[in-house]
Design a protein around this motif. Structure first.
Motif, PDB file in Angstrom:
ATOM      1  N   VAL A  86      -9.351  61.836  20.569  1.00  0.00           N
ATOM      2  CA  VAL A  86      -8.791  61.357  19.300  1.00  0.00           C
ATOM      3  C   VAL A  86      -9.838  61.463  18.194  1.00  0.00           C
ATOM      4  O   VAL A  86      -9.548  61.940  17.097  1.00  0.00           O
ATOM      5  N   LYS A  87     -11.067  61.030  18.465  1.00  0.00           N
ATOM      6  CA  LYS A  87     -12.126  61.090  17.453  1.00  0.00           C
ATOM      7  C   LYS A  87     -12.322  62.523  16.963  1.00  0.00           C
ATOM      8  O   LYS A  87     -12.402  62.780  15.757  1.00  0.00           O
ATOM      9  N   GLU A  88     -12.385  63.449  17.892  1.00  0.00           N
ATOM     10  CA  GLU A  88     -12.554  64.861  17.534  1.00  0.00           C
ATOM     11  C   GLU A  88     -11.345  65.376  16.753  1.00  0.00           C
ATOM     12  O   GLU A  88     -11.492  66.113  15.779  1.00  0.00           O
ATOM     13  N   ALA A  89     -10.142  64.989  17.171  1.00  0.00           N
ATOM     14  CA  ALA A  89      -8.933  65.438  16.481  1.00  0.00           C
ATOM     15  C   ALA A  89      -8.839  64.852  15.075  1.00  0.00           C
ATOM     16  O   ALA A  89      -8.363  65.519  14.152  1.00  0.00           O
ATOM     17  N   VAL A  90      -9.305  63.615  14.883  1.00  0.00           N
ATOM     18  CA  VAL A  90      -9.334  63.010  13.551  1.00  0.00           C
ATOM     19  C   VAL A  90     -10.244  63.827  12.632  1.00  0.00           C
ATOM     20  O   VAL A  90      -9.881  64.159  11.497  1.00  0.00           O
ATOM     21  N   VAL A  91     -11.425  64.156  13.125  1.00  0.00           N
ATOM     22  CA  VAL A  91     -12.363  64.943  12.314  1.00  0.00           C
ATOM     23  C   VAL A  91     -11.750  66.303  11.976  1.00  0.00           C
ATOM     24  O   VAL A  91     -11.867  66.781  10.838  1.00  0.00           O
TER      25      VAL A  91
END
Length: 170
Positions: A86-91
Motif C-alpha cells: 500500500v505504501k508503495e502504491a500510494v507513492v
C-alpha cells in the motif's frame, strides 16, 4: 471543480523475500510501519494463530528480530507485506498525479510510517497520511484528496491497488 482520478498505483510484494528482510537487523522495515499498523497486523496475525511473542518480536520497532520470519505462511509478515505494498502504491499514485513535476519529498527523506493503512472494525482498509507527507499531498493535490485502496495476499504475494482522487482534471 468536481473530484477526478488524479493517479493510480499498484504494487506487489513477494512474501518470502519480504519476511526475510523483515527479520534482518537494521532493516528499513523496522521503522516503516506506524504503531497502529503494527498493532493491527499483530492482532490479525494473533487471530490467525501466531503466538504473541513471535508476532511482537517482528512487529514492534527498530529492534525487531526473528529467526523464522522467512516462513511464507507467517500471518504477521503477510499483513505487513500488504501494508508495504500500500505504501508503495500510494507513492506511485501520488507520483502519477504530479507527472512532469519534481517530487516534493526526496525519496531518501520520505518517512514511510507517515503513510498508514488503517482498518475499521470490519477490517476494511483506508489510507491515513501524517506529517510532511500529508502536508505535501495537500499542497500538491489539494486538501480534499481522497484515497481508495484494495489490498490482498494470496500464495506467495501481497498486492495493493490505490486510486488518488482530487480536485482538477488530472
Amino acid at each position: 471543480m468536481s473530484p477526478a482520478v488524479r493517479g493510480v498505483g499498484v504494487d506487489t510484494v513477494e512474501l518470502g523475500a519480504f519476511a526475510a528482510s523483515l527479520g534482518e537487523p537494521g532493516t528499513r522495515f523496522a521503522t516503516a510501519f506506524s504503531a497502529t499498523e503494527r498493532r493491527q497486523c499483530r492482532e490479525r496475525a494473533e487471530a490467525r494463530g501466531v503466538g504473541r511473542g513471535a508476532a511482537t518480536a517482528r512487529a514492534d520497532g527498530p529492534d525487531a528480530r526473528t529467526s523464522s520470519s522467512s516462513d511464507r505462511s507467517d500471518p504477521l509478515a503477510r499483513h505487513l507485506a500488504a501494508r508495504w505494498a500500500v505504501k508503495e502504491a500510494v507513492v506511485k499514485a501520488w507520483s502519477s498525479a504530479l507527472y512532469g513535476s519534481p517530487p516534493p519529498i526526496a525519496p531518501d527523506l520520505l518517512v514511510w510510517s507517515e503513510i498508514e493503512t488503517v482498518c475499521d472494525a470490519w477490517g476494511r482498509p483506508a489510507i491515513r497520511l501524517g506529517g510532511e507527507v500529508a502536508r505535501q499531498v495537500a499542497a500538491t493535490v489539494g486538501e480534499g484528496a481522497r484515497w481508495h485502496v484494495s489490498l490482498s495476499h494470496d500464495g506467495d504475494a501481497a498486492v495493493a491497488f490505490v486510486v488518488l482522487e482530487g480536485q482538477g482534471s488530472g
